[in-house]
Each structure stands twice: as C-alpha cells, then as structure tokens.
Design an enzyme around this catalytic site. Sequence first.
Site, PDB file in Angstrom:
ATOM      1  CE1 TYR A 138      25.675  -1.572   8.772  1.00  0.00           C
ATOM      2  CE2 TYR A 138      24.536  -2.513  10.664  1.00  0.00           C
ATOM      3  CZ  TYR A 138      25.292  -2.664   9.512  1.00  0.00           C
ATOM      4  OH  TYR A 138      25.670  -3.925   9.114  1.00  0.00           O
ATOM      5  CG  ASN A 157      20.320  -9.031   4.451  1.00  0.00           C
ATOM      6  OD1 ASN A 157      21.396  -9.366   4.936  1.00  0.00           O
ATOM      7  ND2 ASN A 157      19.346  -9.904   4.225  1.00  0.00           N
ATOM      8  CE1 TYR A 192       4.791  -4.004  11.612  1.00  0.00           C
ATOM      9  CE2 TYR A 192       3.527  -2.779  13.240  1.00  0.00           C
ATOM     10  CZ  TYR A 192       4.134  -2.850  12.003  1.00  0.00           C
ATOM     11  OH  TYR A 192       4.088  -1.769  11.146  1.00  0.00           O
ATOM     12  N   GLY A 212      23.578  -2.890   5.427  1.00  0.00           N
ATOM     13  CA  GLY A 212      24.850  -3.278   4.809  1.00  0.00           C
ATOM     14  C   GLY A 212      24.957  -2.795   3.379  1.00  0.00           C
ATOM     15  CB  THR A 250      -0.923   5.714   6.704  1.00  0.00           C
ATOM     16  OG1 THR A 250       0.015   6.388   7.548  1.00  0.00           O
ATOM     17  CG2 THR A 250      -0.959   6.420   5.367  1.00  0.00           C
ATOM     18  CG  PHE A 300      -1.474   1.273   1.665  1.00  0.00           C
ATOM     19  CD1 PHE A 300      -2.153   2.112   0.796  1.00  0.00           C
ATOM     20  CD2 PHE A 300      -1.308   1.685   2.986  1.00  0.00           C
ATOM     21  CE1 PHE A 300      -2.648   3.339   1.215  1.00  0.00           C
ATOM     22  CE2 PHE A 300      -1.802   2.901   3.418  1.00  0.00           C
ATOM     23  CZ  PHE A 300      -2.472   3.733   2.533  1.00  0.00           C
TER      24      PHE A 300
END
Length: 328
Positions: free
Chosen positions: A160, A100, A146, A103, A176, A12
């Site tokens: 990071y 992932n 979740y 990275g 939303t 969506f």
Amino acid sequence: MKRILITGAAGFLGSHLCDKFISEGFYVIGMDNFITGDKKNITHLLQNENFQFIEHDVTEFVKIEGDLDYILHFASPASPIDYLKIPIQTLKVGSLGTHNLLGLAKAKKARILIASTSEVYGDPLVHPQDENYYGNVNTIGPRGVYDEAKRFQESITMAYHRFHGLETRIVRIFNTYGPRMRLNDGRVIPAFMGQALRGENLTVFGDGSQTRSFCYVDDQVDGIFKLLFSDYSYPVNIGNPHEITIKDFAEEIIKLTETDQKIVYKELPKDDPLQRQPNISLAKKLLGWEPKVDREEGMKKTFNYFKSLSYDELRKSEHKNFTKHIKR
C-alpha cells in the site's frame, strides 16, 4: 483536535496506547471485539469526552464517521495460548483486518502504524536481530499462524505504501510487559507471576537456556509514539536489548515474589525461539529512543498489579470469550 483510531484498544498494549494519546491531546476512537481484550482495561476512559469506543471485529468492513488523521492497528491475539486456540481468527485479523484498515487509511488519507512482532524473525539464526534479517520461520508449524499473519501484514502494508503512496509505519514489538497483562495467557511474565502467586512451581520449557529480552510497557508506548511521527516507512525494532535466560529469569521471579517455589522443566514447544534480543540501533538513530525502565523496577510494578487482582481473577486460566469465536 487530531483523531486517531486504535484497534485492539481493550488489550494490554492497546489500552496503554489509548491512555498515551488522550494524554497528548488526541481524540481517540478505540475499537475491539473482546476476543482477547478486556473491558476493564478501558473502563476508566468510557466517560472521557475525548474517547469513543466501538465494539467491532476488524475482519469485517470498518466504517468510521468523520475525519481520521491516524490509525494504530493493534488488533490481534498476541500470546501462544491465544493464537493456538484461535488460529484462523489470528490469520484473518492479520490479513483481512489489515487490508480493511489500510483501505480505511487510504480513504481517509490517514497515516497508519501497523503492530508487527519479533516473531517475524522466527527461531533466529542471527543474534541479536536487526531489521535487515529476514527470519527463520516454519510456515506450517503451530506458531506459523501468528508468524505468517504478521509477515503478511508487513508485506501488504509496504504494498500500500509503494503502490498507493500511503503513509505507513511498522513497529516490530519485542516482549513487552506491565500492568493489564492477562494472567495465564502463555507469555513468560504473567505465567511465572501467576504460578508464584498461586503457590505453584514455576514451569520452564526446555532446559531454560533460551533467552528473552523484556521491555516495560511505558518504554514500548513511548517508542511507538515516536515512530508514528517519524518519516520512516520501514520496520523498526522496539524492545529492550537486555537479555536474560529463562532459567535465570525464573529465579528472579522467585526472589521478587518472596516465595519458595521450585523450578520444574517440561519439553520445549515446537519452533519456540531459542534466542530473542533486539538490535535497537535503528530506533536510537532514527527516533532518539531507548528503554529507560530497568527490569527490577518494571517487574515490581507488574507484580504489584497482579497482587491487586481478586482471587477469582487469579484462578481464571482461560479468557471467557474464547468459546464465542472458536469456530471462526
């Protein structure tokens, strides 16, 4: 031409983001594995020379050829029905998938925006919720798959940023709605509108006194766009602060759809938030952003979209691809 990767592109919100960035002159690489996304959401883009689609699960290694300037990570089940049916995949996309993509961003020297959620606040003890509130989350409850996936997602993103100096952005998305939502995905608006269109009574959980705040998709996309190009690395709430009880909202839907359905009450699910309202002071100050579409206008547009669906789509209550991934 700047190049951007958008994961969850067939979902969506992801599909609307693809539209936005193409309209702003970007080359968009969309990625999705269709676990909850739908090809029809991006069909109109497949012949666009500035759009490329890759079918891929981001919990597996992500490889993109060529330069990459930006990444939007929106791959994740986002509704209760989805993440309760596929809890492990939900945890994996928030952890392995995010790892992932961080990275990849590091390797490409790309700026990355992570889609977090108001669910990081859990069933809040502070109202309205601002970005400094740490939340009230049951880590081992059914919704924890979740909530904790998103909380971990925020943590690894900030790690990071601090350790590698990666350019990161975090958006905390509040409820939303708009065209391309899936009917019967467990969220309030498609659930109510689907029931009204099928001539069913509207189901309210609890006594209906719990509150939600609904942001139209165009406003949400605008806020995300502005956040990506800001200089702020910490989480920012993007949502509509106009709060309404679920009972009052059900009555609004009955009026909007011009049906004579009744409201029926069922037991409130475990850990379902009793209050949900964003404090958007930071977004106003930092981005000059606030929602523009009022609920009446947004609901009319959304209802017209649902009315345009075929009979089969209206009756369908479960995404066809769930069985493919249920054992992961």
